[in-house]
Scaffold this active site. Sequence first.
Site, PDB file in Angstrom:
ATOM      1  N   HIS A 354      -9.118  41.122  44.308  1.00 32.19           N
ATOM      2  CA  HIS A 354      -9.844  42.352  43.988  1.00 32.19           C
ATOM      3  C   HIS A 354     -11.040  42.629  44.865  1.00 32.19           C
ATOM      4  O   HIS A 354     -11.693  43.653  44.718  1.00 32.19           O
ATOM      5  CB  HIS A 354     -10.342  42.321  42.543  1.00 32.19           C
ATOM      6  N   LYS A 543     -19.974  54.854  37.590  1.00 36.40           N
ATOM      7  CA  LYS A 543     -19.363  53.555  37.843  1.00 36.40           C
ATOM      8  C   LYS A 543     -20.457  52.508  37.727  1.00 36.40           C
ATOM      9  O   LYS A 543     -21.619  52.850  37.526  1.00 36.40           O
ATOM     10  CB  LYS A 543     -18.712  53.523  39.228  1.00 36.40           C
ATOM     11  N   ARG A 544     -20.102  51.211  37.841  1.00 35.92           N
ATOM     12  CA  ARG A 544     -21.137  50.195  37.806  1.00 35.92           C
ATOM     13  C   ARG A 544     -22.222  50.507  38.842  1.00 35.92           C
ATOM     14  O   ARG A 544     -21.932  51.035  39.912  1.00 35.92           O
ATOM     15  CB  ARG A 544     -20.534  48.806  38.076  1.00 35.92           C
ATOM     16  N   LYS A 549     -21.997  50.547  46.028  1.00 33.21           N
ATOM     17  CA  LYS A 549     -21.464  51.815  45.532  1.00 33.21           C
ATOM     18  C   LYS A 549     -22.399  52.989  45.860  1.00 33.21           C
ATOM     19  O   LYS A 549     -22.057  54.140  45.701  1.00 33.21           O
ATOM     20  CB  LYS A 549     -21.192  51.727  44.030  1.00 33.21           C
ATOM     21  N   THR A 651     -10.815  52.994  40.964  1.00 35.79           N
ATOM     22  CA  THR A 651      -9.843  53.722  40.127  1.00 35.79           C
ATOM     23  C   THR A 651     -10.510  54.950  39.518  1.00 35.79           C
ATOM     24  O   THR A 651      -9.822  55.902  39.158  1.00 35.79           O
ATOM     25  CB  THR A 651      -9.294  52.830  38.993  1.00 35.79           C
ATOM     26  N   LYS A 655      -9.089  58.953  38.570  1.00 37.20           N
ATOM     27  CA  LYS A 655      -9.266  59.685  37.304  1.00 37.20           C
ATOM     28  C   LYS A 655      -9.846  61.072  37.571  1.00 37.20           C
ATOM     29  O   LYS A 655      -9.425  62.059  36.981  1.00 37.20           O
ATOM     30  CB  LYS A 655     -10.203  58.917  36.364  1.00 37.20           C
TER      31      LYS A 655
HETATM   32  C1  LIG Z   1     -12.411  53.573  35.691  1.00 35.01           C
HETATM   33  C2  LIG Z   1     -13.591  52.897  35.167  1.00 35.01           C
HETATM   34  C3  LIG Z   1     -14.364  52.082  35.997  1.00 35.01           C
HETATM   35  C4  LIG Z   1     -14.051  51.881  37.460  1.00 35.01           C
HETATM   36  O1  LIG Z   1     -14.688  52.876  38.208  1.00 35.01           O
HETATM   37  P1  LIG Z   1     -14.841  52.765  39.796  1.00 35.01           P
HETATM   38  O2  LIG Z   1     -15.338  54.097  40.188  1.00 35.01           O
HETATM   39  O3  LIG Z   1     -13.462  52.502  40.324  1.00 35.01           O
HETATM   40  O4  LIG Z   1     -15.779  51.672  40.079  1.00 35.01           O
HETATM   41  C5  LIG Z   1     -15.481  51.471  35.465  1.00 35.01           C
HETATM   42  N1  LIG Z   1     -15.831  51.646  34.179  1.00 35.01           N
HETATM   43  C6  LIG Z   1     -15.112  52.431  33.363  1.00 35.01           C
HETATM   44  C7  LIG Z   1     -15.555  52.597  31.951  1.00 35.01           C
HETATM   45  C8  LIG Z   1     -13.978  53.082  33.807  1.00 35.01           C
HETATM   46  O5  LIG Z   1     -13.273  53.853  32.982  1.00 35.01           O
END
Ligand SMILES: *Cc1c(COP(=O)(O)O)cnc(C)c1O
Length: 811
Positions: A354, A543-544, A549, A651, A655
């Site tokens: 990952h 995101k985190r 990021k 991911t 979305k």
């Molecule tokens: C999809 C998702 C992530 C991953 O987000 P990234 O933009 O790929 O880092 C993290 N937290 C939650 C709650 C998510 O639904």
Amino acid sequence: MKYNKEDFKKRLLQKLKSERGVTIEEASLLDIYYALGDLIRDLISDSWVETNRRYIEEEEKQVYYFSMEFLMGKLLISNLINLGIKDLCEECLDDFGISLEDVEGVEKDQGLGNGGLGRLAACFMDSMASIGVPGHGCGIRYNYGLFEQRIIDGYQVEFPDKWLQYDNVWELRKENKAVEVKFGGDVRVEGENGKLKFIHENYESVLAVPYDTPIIGYENKQVNTLRLWSAEALKEFDFANFSKGDYSKAFEYKNTVEAITHVLYPNDAFEAGKILRLKQEYFLVSAGIQSILRTFKHLNKPVEYLDDYVAIHINDTHPALAIPELMRILMDEEGLGWDEAWRVTTNTISYTNHTIMSEAMEKWDVNIFKKLLPRIYMIVDEINERFCKELWNTKYYGDFQKISEMAIIAHNQIRMAHLAIVGSHSVNGVAKLHTEILKKQELKDFFDYYPYKFNNKTNGITHRRWFIKANPKLTNLITEKIGDSWIKSPTNIREILRYKDDPAFQEEVYKIKQENKVRLADMIKNDYGIDVDPNSIFDVHAKRIHEYKRQLLVVLYIMHLYNRLRKNPNLDIHPRTFIFAGKAAPAYYTAKKIIKLINTVAEKINNDKRIKDKLKVVFLENYGVSLAEKLIPAANVSEQVSTTTKEASGTGNMKFMMNGAITVATLDGANIDIRNAVSDNNIVIFGLKEKEVIELYRSGTYNSCEIYKNDKRIKTILDQINGKFLNVKDGEFSIIIDSLLKHNDQFFVLKDFDSYVKAQQKVDKLYKDQNRWREMSIINIGCSGIFSSDRTIHEYVTGIWGANIYHGYYE
Ligand SMILES: *Cc1c(COP(=O)(O)O)cnc(C)c1O
């Protein structure tokens, strides 16, 4: 499974009465929620039993997905959707004057994960059941999931996540399926009939008790299982000490045991040296593998054939001890010799990498490891010896340097990634670029040695949660337009591309986006007291919180825009609302300061009347699956701005595009796959390319202070952050300034600033051309089908696991 309304209502009333002791008039939302949960469990009970019976009877190869994290979110509505009874349930509740959304409001998120890795595991569960793969999850039932985040005075403050405060209606405790996991002690070696016998003694026993959650496939009567393990004290031990009057010892034992599954580590990356984390990892794999072998034995096949009937997948290296644990059981308990056990183990196990970030690579100190897991250590040591010998005898004769670089144990550390590669038959990356970097850089030596093991499986997301559940209006619109075949064959959503420039369709898609934005704006007004204009561009970074990021890049841009607006309040830009959400690891000091900076900048900008509401900034607390479901359908712009090469896949990006947002992105991770799907015209790309990043790191020629000196915009902004402009105490943000200047901006924030400004100007221009923007949005939705995790799982099944697909809707 089709039900009629009257029947459903009757059963719901019955459940309320028998399980909750209330009538519908007396029932609270919690009562309704539990009654619905019970009712759903009744509805699927036959399918669950039948699915398991079929697996055994037909001797189907079973897939077990091992993961330390499952970020499942709420299950009520997604279960109703997959059973095909969401509308029916909603209508029944309506008749009673109750809204399903309100009922969902009382459900707690199952937040047993940090971010993308845990959410991937959850999406895979849904896709495996829905496309008909005999696949199950294996994880830990943490008493506390990821912390609850609140923002107090602009700072992140962590609170415990009490998700098990009330009963978890979806799980079934399976006491009779508990297994014993052993820690510590000594290993005595004995010879017996010319064979060595390893006897583990003086260990501490822990009882692993499984809790099973049904994973309901989409309208296909298939119900798989997510099995989460909880650590409990063995009763006998307790009793022995109590009867001797040694309360404190019994108590201490109970506490140390229960600590194992007490709480999820709230860290995105590896936390070195934490014995409890190593305990958690071994606890998961030992319990999981023992239970797999017990199920396998119902087939009455010799254990040598295990790999024909079982595939075990490890989600990152966290469950990599599955390799020595399976070896241990095959040799010590089943009596296989090393070579046979090794063949079975490597054929059974496959591994997903990952990350390439070195700080996230798991390494365990040999001394800690040996003490906690003496027999497992012996096996890892032997795997290492044999692997190094093999290297010596084949490709790297005499090359000590190479062999020590590739070894599993070196410098007194166990390298989990090396163990995972050597002990499995497949190693996959999670997006095209990531897999290429693994092959030609990070894991090049292993790729040269085992080229056949390496492959790519681009991540995906379940469109049932991230589209059908999160965006029901758009779902209905699309089904009205092109029928519902896209639900079972997600790439069919392509058919809406025919209407991409049809003004009537554009208008309808736009109206739904507006409704989603109004809903979010109401929530923001309610919870934060901030007015945001639903007609402004909703620009989202969720995101985190992590330096790679680059939330910081967006903040610097916001300050730049603010500075321009202060000079010229009539600046010709479309009003913009920047929305951030995300948690920082509690010990990640810089990330927490970035949160404080966002909130400080937000406070200043939101209260500045001069800029005429052209700019707003909001930080939403407690990012998790449920917040994501509300936020993503309301986004116009998706911020995917990681430093190129650092985001393995992402991911979140998928979305957002599935819900019609336009992506502003670096060519990193799956952003590249998204660009390839929608073409350059329907995404906004900026920033350093892979080769440039690698070259800058290699040559060391980057100098961030030069940029600070030469770019007036940047100098102004950094001086504002560092000075009195934000009305914070002296040095509040010095760690951020230092990271950008003193430590030479390791993530190229300043380097990419100019390119990002241009990208954002392009976004503004595109949005003003609404026909073009709406067309882009529809193209993104129409091209999102390949990012369904149904596609991903299909690739894992055919390319790695070799399992069969039931009711497959791909043929
Ligand atoms: C999809 C998702 C992530 C991953 O987000 P990234 O933009 O790929 O880092 C993290 N937290 C939650 C709650 C998510 O639904």
